[in-house]
Scaffold this motif. Structure first.
Motif, PDB file in Angstrom:
ATOM      1  N   SER A  48       0.843  -1.186   0.000  1.00  8.47           N
ATOM      2  CA  SER A  48       0.000   0.000   0.000  1.00  8.47           C
ATOM      3  C   SER A  48       0.877   1.234   0.000  1.00  8.47           C
ATOM      4  O   SER A  48       2.075   1.156   0.279  1.00  8.47           O
ATOM      5  N   GLN A  49       0.284   2.395  -0.304  1.00  9.43           N
ATOM      6  CA  GLN A  49       1.039   3.627  -0.329  1.00  9.43           C
ATOM      7  C   GLN A  49       1.446   4.019   1.083  1.00  9.43           C
ATOM      8  O   GLN A  49       0.784   3.680   2.055  1.00  9.43           O
ATOM      9  N   VAL A  50       2.535   4.755   1.181  1.00 17.16           N
ATOM     10  CA  VAL A  50       3.117   5.070   2.473  1.00 17.16           C
ATOM     11  C   VAL A  50       2.362   6.214   3.123  1.00 17.16           C
ATOM     12  O   VAL A  50       1.827   7.091   2.452  1.00 17.16           O
ATOM     13  N   ASN A  51       2.293   6.183   4.447  1.00 20.36           N
ATOM     14  CA  ASN A  51       1.680   7.251   5.240  1.00 20.36           C
ATOM     15  C   ASN A  51       2.768   7.872   6.104  1.00 20.36           C
ATOM     16  O   ASN A  51       3.212   7.265   7.075  1.00 20.36           O
ATOM     17  N   PRO A  52       3.236   9.099   5.808  1.00 23.69           N
ATOM     18  CA  PRO A  52       4.351   9.683   6.561  1.00 23.69           C
ATOM     19  C   PRO A  52       4.077   9.833   8.046  1.00 23.69           C
ATOM     20  O   PRO A  52       5.004   9.785   8.851  1.00 23.69           O
ATOM     21  N   GLU A  53       2.823  10.025   8.447  1.00 23.01           N
ATOM     22  CA  GLU A  53       2.521  10.213   9.865  1.00 23.01           C
ATOM     23  C   GLU A  53       2.621   8.913  10.648  1.00 23.01           C
ATOM     24  O   GLU A  53       2.755   8.918  11.864  1.00 23.01           O
ATOM     25  N   VAL A  54       2.535   7.772   9.978  1.00 22.38           N
ATOM     26  CA  VAL A  54       2.658   6.476  10.631  1.00 22.38           C
ATOM     27  C   VAL A  54       4.052   5.893  10.419  1.00 22.38           C
ATOM     28  O   VAL A  54       4.579   5.169  11.267  1.00 22.38           O
ATOM     29  N   CYS A  55       4.657   6.243   9.309  1.00 20.04           N
ATOM     30  CA  CYS A  55       5.965   5.685   8.928  1.00 20.04           C
ATOM     31  C   CYS A  55       7.072   6.398   9.713  1.00 20.04           C
ATOM     32  O   CYS A  55       7.819   7.212   9.169  1.00 20.04           O
ATOM     33  N   ARG A  56       7.197   6.089  10.989  1.00 16.40           N
ATOM     34  CA  ARG A  56       8.163   6.768  11.867  1.00 16.40           C
ATOM     35  C   ARG A  56       8.786   5.778  12.852  1.00 16.40           C
ATOM     36  O   ARG A  56       8.950   6.075  14.021  1.00 16.40           O
ATOM     37  N   TYR A  57       9.146   4.590  12.371  1.00 19.84           N
ATOM     38  CA  TYR A  57       9.679   3.556  13.245  1.00 19.84           C
ATOM     39  C   TYR A  57      11.205   3.508  13.146  1.00 19.84           C
ATOM     40  O   TYR A  57      11.776   3.686  12.062  1.00 19.84           O
ATOM     41  N   PRO A  58      11.907   3.285  14.269  1.00 17.61           N
ATOM     42  CA  PRO A  58      13.377   3.157  14.210  1.00 17.61           C
ATOM     43  C   PRO A  58      13.764   1.964  13.345  1.00 17.61           C
ATOM     44  O   PRO A  58      13.179   0.887  13.454  1.00 17.61           O
ATOM     45  N   LEU A  59      14.786   2.147  12.513  1.00 14.92           N
ATOM     46  CA  LEU A  59      15.146   1.131  11.529  1.00 14.92           C
ATOM     47  C   LEU A  59      16.266   0.212  11.977  1.00 14.92           C
ATOM     48  O   LEU A  59      16.639  -0.680  11.223  1.00 14.92           O
ATOM     49  N   GLY A  60      16.825   0.423  13.178  1.00 12.32           N
ATOM     50  CA  GLY A  60      17.714  -0.605  13.694  1.00 12.32           C
ATOM     51  C   GLY A  60      19.103  -0.186  14.093  1.00 12.32           C
ATOM     52  O   GLY A  60      19.915  -1.049  14.447  1.00 12.32           O
ATOM     53  N   MET A  61      19.438   1.099  14.101  1.00 10.31           N
ATOM     54  CA  MET A  61      20.742   1.500  14.612  1.00 10.31           C
ATOM     55  C   MET A  61      20.808   1.276  16.120  1.00 10.31           C
ATOM     56  O   MET A  61      21.764   0.679  16.637  1.00 10.31           O
ATOM     57  N   SER A  62      19.804   1.723  16.833  1.00 11.38           N
ATOM     58  CA  SER A  62      19.802   1.549  18.286  1.00 11.38           C
ATOM     59  C   SER A  62      19.401   0.142  18.685  1.00 11.38           C
ATOM     60  O   SER A  62      19.862  -0.382  19.704  1.00 11.38           O
ATOM     61  N   GLY A  63      18.542  -0.497  17.908  1.00 15.63           N
ATOM     62  CA  GLY A  63      18.060  -1.829  18.253  1.00 15.63           C
ATOM     63  C   GLY A  63      18.963  -2.950  17.804  1.00 15.63           C
ATOM     64  O   GLY A  63      18.766  -4.100  18.204  1.00 15.63           O
ATOM     65  N   GLY A  64      19.945  -2.677  16.950  1.00 15.17           N
ATOM     66  CA  GLY A  64      20.874  -3.705  16.506  1.00 15.17           C
ATOM     67  C   GLY A  64      20.449  -4.446  15.252  1.00 15.17           C
ATOM     68  O   GLY A  64      21.179  -5.330  14.785  1.00 15.17           O
ATOM     69  N   GLN A  65      19.281  -4.124  14.664  1.00 11.58           N
ATOM     70  CA  GLN A  65      18.868  -4.808  13.448  1.00 11.58           C
ATOM     71  C   GLN A  65      19.773  -4.467  12.270  1.00 11.58           C
ATOM     72  O   GLN A  65      19.945  -5.275  11.357  1.00 11.58           O
ATOM     73  N   ILE A  66      20.323  -3.266  12.250  1.00 18.68           N
ATOM     74  CA  ILE A  66      21.313  -2.907  11.233  1.00 18.68           C
ATOM     75  C   ILE A  66      22.656  -3.464  11.670  1.00 18.68           C
ATOM     76  O   ILE A  66      23.152  -3.152  12.767  1.00 18.68           O
ATOM     77  N   LEU A  67      23.278  -4.306  10.837  1.00 19.46           N
ATOM     78  CA  LEU A  67      24.514  -4.997  11.191  1.00 19.46           C
ATOM     79  C   LEU A  67      25.700  -4.044  11.177  1.00 19.46           C
ATOM     80  O   LEU A  67      25.700  -3.017  10.488  1.00 19.46           O
ATOM     81  N   ASP A  68      26.748  -4.421  11.928  1.00 17.34           N
ATOM     82  CA  ASP A  68      27.958  -3.606  11.964  1.00 17.34           C
ATOM     83  C   ASP A  68      28.572  -3.445  10.581  1.00 17.34           C
ATOM     84  O   ASP A  68      29.107  -2.383  10.250  1.00 17.34           O
ATOM     85  N   GLU A  69      28.496  -4.495   9.763  1.00 17.34           N
ATOM     86  CA  GLU A  69      29.110  -4.444   8.433  1.00 17.34           C
ATOM     87  C   GLU A  69      28.401  -3.461   7.509  1.00 17.34           C
ATOM     88  O   GLU A  69      28.959  -3.075   6.471  1.00 17.34           O
ATOM     89  N   ASP A  70      27.181  -3.058   7.861  1.00 14.93           N
ATOM     90  CA  ASP A  70      26.441  -2.111   7.038  1.00 14.93           C
ATOM     91  C   ASP A  70      26.649  -0.674   7.490  1.00 14.93           C
ATOM     92  O   ASP A  70      26.021   0.239   6.953  1.00 14.93           O
ATOM     93  N   ILE A  71      27.507  -0.454   8.474  1.00 11.95           N
ATOM     94  CA  ILE A  71      27.814   0.892   8.964  1.00 11.95           C
ATOM     95  C   ILE A  71      29.278   1.177   8.651  1.00 11.95           C
ATOM     96  O   ILE A  71      30.175   0.524   9.197  1.00 11.95           O
ATOM     97  N   THR A  72      29.517   2.119   7.768  1.00 10.43           N
ATOM     98  CA  THR A  72      30.878   2.469   7.350  1.00 10.43           C
ATOM     99  C   THR A  72      31.080   3.971   7.519  1.00 10.43           C
ATOM    100  O   THR A  72      30.140   4.715   7.835  1.00 10.43           O
ATOM    101  N   ALA A  73      32.326   4.417   7.297  1.00 15.64           N
ATOM    102  CA  ALA A  73      32.642   5.833   7.471  1.00 15.64           C
ATOM    103  C   ALA A  73      33.814   6.204   6.589  1.00 15.64           C
ATOM    104  O   ALA A  73      34.578   5.338   6.119  1.00 15.64           O
ATOM    105  N   SER A  74      33.983   7.488   6.372  1.00 18.92           N
ATOM    106  CA  SER A  74      35.104   7.994   5.585  1.00 18.92           C
ATOM    107  C   SER A  74      36.420   7.828   6.333  1.00 18.92           C
ATOM    108  O   SER A  74      37.474   7.630   5.723  1.00 18.92           O
TER     109      SER A  74
END
Length: 880
Positions: A24-50
């Motif tokens: 379905s189409q996105v609703n910006p007022e509802v689409c405000r969930y953390p994507l995993g930096m604080s929760g650990g769902q985003i893996l370390d290998e997916d976080i890089t830096a200059s």
């Protein structure tokens, strides 16, 4: 287990289940969930830096509110690398396209050992790791204000939102300063799979001398002769209003929400848009949000022809759709184009003009993954629609997972029902005990009131006694909870419902209030009781209105008996447009045929001078408030009570209740609506004439688009006159602003309350979890921190309204401050240490008006602010 916790767990499980089976189409007022930096769902290998300062400040430590234990608590770039001029960044790979609405940042605290943070930063993003785009807000600013200390998290809304897979946080600082960052991304998965669209550049419309820009101002693709490979207004999750000249976003130009074209530039009679997707998909439908304001030459497209491509060539047989023509309603709407389960990775749609102009503000696709077989047309024979054989999963495991989710949801539902049932019984017991206590307290107050009446004049005694008895009646009618609708239009600007947050809770944003917050919350609840606060101030003035308008004590209840205005035939009302959602239901702008026959003599005379009548007593523009069909008995009584109160307000500068429709459902009240609209939009189109001239000259209607200082002060004088009348009845408006003042012929100004119900002014109200609640930029400090609304707080709002008028509403009050900074500024007013920020003096404002009137309205001590009687007299003397 708390109810909110259970509901949140259930909500997340439902989101997981729905994301697996629906698109379905996105609703910006509802689409405000953390994507995993604080929760650990985003893996370390997916976080890089200059770069990184050391191994202990590597990118993997740049997680907001997350303690690794083995690092220094944040990502810190290499200072030497930053000194050579290279841009330093922290990059997050989300593995798939996401719709990002919010970002959060922190510095490095490390339990008091660190003190590094980024005061400002930029965001760059990409969908393919090849084409990078620098984010800018809707006004073109690329820099985001960051942190002020190393430990607090700062959340910033992304307006416009971002659709990306890769995101880079780039601190902005001088090279001598060490910065460290912890970040989080908020949003949801981008299920459309749309990677970019290509469309002709939007055109400029000239409407009655007004420039209407219909370009795609937030498009992030390559803008050459034809913009390509980008996303913008058509995918930002927000669609335009019915009237394309207005926008819910503050300070943007007319036509901002729409992309539009005129058929004069397209000899073939259609606009062609190409949509490119992440992979081959099976498409069910396409939803296009279109304007249909045919009174201005804008209509829905009359035909859509969509071609499909899965390989190098376009298929020859398009899907053709003819939407039904609508020549009745001018409201914007979504048009669903069925795509017949066609398979493609790109779609080319030709939208044929239905009139001179075609305007669209949003496009969304419903689809499932698919694989295109070169030997077949349509679906692969070995796969169902929406199935992707290249990502085959174990069907048995999927069924087990879905079964487990359903079982968990059923268990959680049973727990919630038990908890709610328990709370219902507790509330019933509390109400019973509270009712007994209220009866006893009412008896005591009655005795005290009789004793106190001997010390006051007879007129004051009558008012006080009637106020006490009526206050008890109001409190009983509301059940003590305040969840039902308000008893008066002006009193209940803020609906006391489950979405309402008590103003006193905002004090938790101020550090010195942290320990005493609970005490102040309790005190503010007393101030919000219907009968008035403990200091005797008229926070809710219904009791005084009853005593002053309905006569001596013992008069009949306001909710009983017929209204004091005439019944108007419904078939004489012609719908023009929907103004918004009001407290009880919808608010519509209508034309009333023959309304003059239903008005009393003074109302007819006032309307003939105030504007709104057509020549010869023709149709009158009116605002019609309706009671929603599912309203309960309490809401119905409150609606009738508001009718009775408003029918007794008699002042040339207050919007009048003209008639009602109460003989059948839905109940309606018909009020004035001036032909020039509200004062905010009226002034926004004007320019100030030469010099701040004083005196009585030129106080009539502005000539063309030019207005004089004297004319502006004449408008302000009328607002002050209306508020003088309301304050004489101890009536507290609580939302005085130019958006709540209507303009008639000869610049007649009347105070109303339509502002909050209109989407156009949604940005003027402080949002709590996406809902507009408090107009904090117009509110006195005691109203924000303590929930205290009095005539003195209306005086504060009058000062802001005066500032709006003298700036011609060209900017929002405290436009340079965020909502959070406005609340912090109210704390400075409370502390009174000389650090508070005042609105600056407008260029057209004389020094004496700014110091003797405007600044006096914003004094910290409410008792030192002038009353409306004094304000009105001051303005009269100033105009002489």
């Amino acid at each position: 287990m708390k109810v909110m916790g259970v509901v949140q767990i259930r909500h997340h499980f439902l989101l997981m289940l729905l994301s697996a089976v629906g698109r379905s189409q996105v609703n910006p007022e509802v689409c405000r969930y953390p994507l995993g930096m604080s929760g650990g769902q985003i893996l370390d290998e997916d976080i890089t830096a200059s770069s990184q300062w050391s191994e202990s400040t590597a990118p993997r430590f740049g997680r907001l509110d997350f303690d690794h234990g083995d690092g220094d608590g944040a990502w810190c770039p290499d200072v030497a690398a930053a000194a050579d001029g290279r841009r330093q960044y922290l990059q997050v790979d989300l593995r798939s396209l996401h719709f990002l609405t919010l970002v959060g940042t922190q510095g490095r605290h490390a339990d008091g050992m660190g003190n590094e943070f980024a005061q400002r930063y930029r965001i760059h993003y990409s969908r393919d790791d090849a084409h990078w785009v620098g984010w800018r807000d809707r006004k073109g600013q690329p820099v985001i204000e960051g942190n002020r200390n190393p430990y607090e998290a700062v959340l910033k809304d992304l307006e416009p939102p971002i659709i990306a897979r890769y995101v880079r946080f780039m601190p902005v600082t001088d090279h001598s300063m060490i910065v460290c960052m912890r970040v989080e991304l908020y949003g949801c998965q981008w299920l459309d799979g749309l990677m970019g669209y290509s469309a002709p550049e939007g055109h400029q419309m000239i409407y009655r001398g007004l420039d209407v820009f219909l370009n795609d101002s937030v498009y992030d693709g390559v803008a050459a002769d034809r913009p390509t490979k980008g996303l913008g207004l058509l995918t930002d999750g927000a669609w335009g209003l019915d009237d394309f000249l207005h926008s819910p976003i503050y300070g943007v130009w007319p036509g901002y929400d729409y992309v539009g074209w005129t058929n004069r530039s397209f000899p073939r009679g259609y606009v062609e848009i190409v949509f490119d997707f992440d992979h081959v998909r099976t498409f069910t439908s396409m939803k296009v949000h279109c304007s249909n304001m045919f009174s201005r030459g804008v209509r829905l497209f009359r035909q859509a022809s969509c071609f499909f491509r899965s390989e190098a060539e376009w298929e020859g047989d398009p899907v053709v759709f003819l939407p039904p023509a609508d020549r009745v309603s001018q409201g914007a709407r979504f048009v669903t184009v069925p795509l017949g389960e066609r398979t493609a990775s790109s779609i080319r749609c030709r939208l044929h003009f239905g009139d001179l102009w075609m305007l669209i503000s949003e496009v969304a696709f419903q689809s499932g993954s698919a694989v295109y077989n070169t030997s077949l047309r349509g679906h692969p024979t070995n796969a169902l629609p929406g199935e992707d054989p290249t990502h085959k999963v174990d069907d048995s495991n999927t069924r087990i997972l879905i079964g487990c989710l359903v079982a968990i949801i059923a268990i959680l539902s049973a727990i919630i029902v038990i908890i709610l049932w328990k709370q219902v019984w507790q509330k019933l017991l509390e109400k019973a005990s509270r009712r007994m206590l209220d009866d006893e307290l009412t008896a005591r107050l009655a005795v005290q009131t009789q004793a106190f009446s001997f010390l006051r004049s007879s007129s004051s005694s009558t008012t006080s006694t009637s106020s006490s008895s009526s206050s008890s009646e109001v409190e009983e009618g509301q059940g003590g909870g305040g969840d039902s609708g308000g008893s008066s239009t002006y009193e209940r600007i803020f609906p006391l419902s489950a979405d309402y947050q008590e103003p006193s809770r905002l004090i938790r944003k101020l550090p010195e209030f942290a320990q005493s917050a609970d005490d102040l919350v309790a005190s503010s609840r007393l101030l919000l009781q219907p009968a008035g606060g403990p200091d005797g101030g008229p926070h809710y003035a219904e009791a005084d209105i009853i005593s002053l308008l309905d006569g001596p004590p013992g008069a009949s209840s306001l909710a009983a008996g017929p209204p004091a205005v005439k019944e108007f035939p419904r078939d004489r009302l012609s719908f023009r447009e929907k103004l918004g959602e009001g407290q009880f239901g919808e608010v519509h702008l209508c034309e009333a045929e023959g309304m003059q026959d239903f008005l009393d003599e003074d109302a007819s005379e006032g309307r003939s001078h105030g504007g709104g009548w057509s020549h010869g007593g023709g149709p009158l523009l009116v605002a019609v408030k309706t009671l929603r069909e599912d309203a309960n008995k309490n809401a119905r009584n409150d609606f009738l009570k508001e009718i009775r109160i408003l029918s007794r307000l008699r002042d040339p500068n207050i919007v009048r209740l003209l008639a009602v429709c109460v003989d059948s459902d839905p109940l309606c009240m018909i009020t004035e609506y001036m032909e020039n609209g509200d004062l905010n939009q009226y002034l926004h189109t004007l320019q100030l004439g030469q010099g701040p001239s004083r005196g009585a000259e030129g106080q009539g209607e502005p000539l063309g688009s030019v207005v004089s200082y004297a004319q502006l002060m004449s408008m302000v004088l009328q607002v002050a006159a209306g508020m003088r009348y309301l304050s004489s009845l101890n009536f507290v408006h609580r939302d005085l602003a130019t958006r709540n003042c209507l303009v008639g012929a000869s610049c007649t100004i009347k105070i109303a309350d339509f502002g909050m119900s209109r989407n156009l002014y949604r940005g003027d109200y402080y949002r709590i979890q996406g809902r507009a609640v408090l107009p904090i930029r117009w509110m006195a400090w005691e109203s924000i921190l303590l929930g205290k609304f009095t005539a003195a707080s209306d005086v504060w709002a009058f000062g802001v309204t005066l500032w709006e008028v003298l700036t011609l509403c060209q900017q929002q009050p405290y436009g340079a401050l965020t909502d959070e900074q406005v609340i912090e500024n109210t704390g400075e007013f409370f502390r009174d240490q000389g650090k508070q920020v005042y609105l600056p003096k407008p260029a057209s404002c004389p020094d004496d008006v700014y110091t003797d009137l405007m600044l006096r309205c914003w004094r910290r001590n409410a008792n030192q602010r002038p009353g409306f009687q004094e304000i009105h007299r001051h303005l009269l003397d100033n105009a002489a």
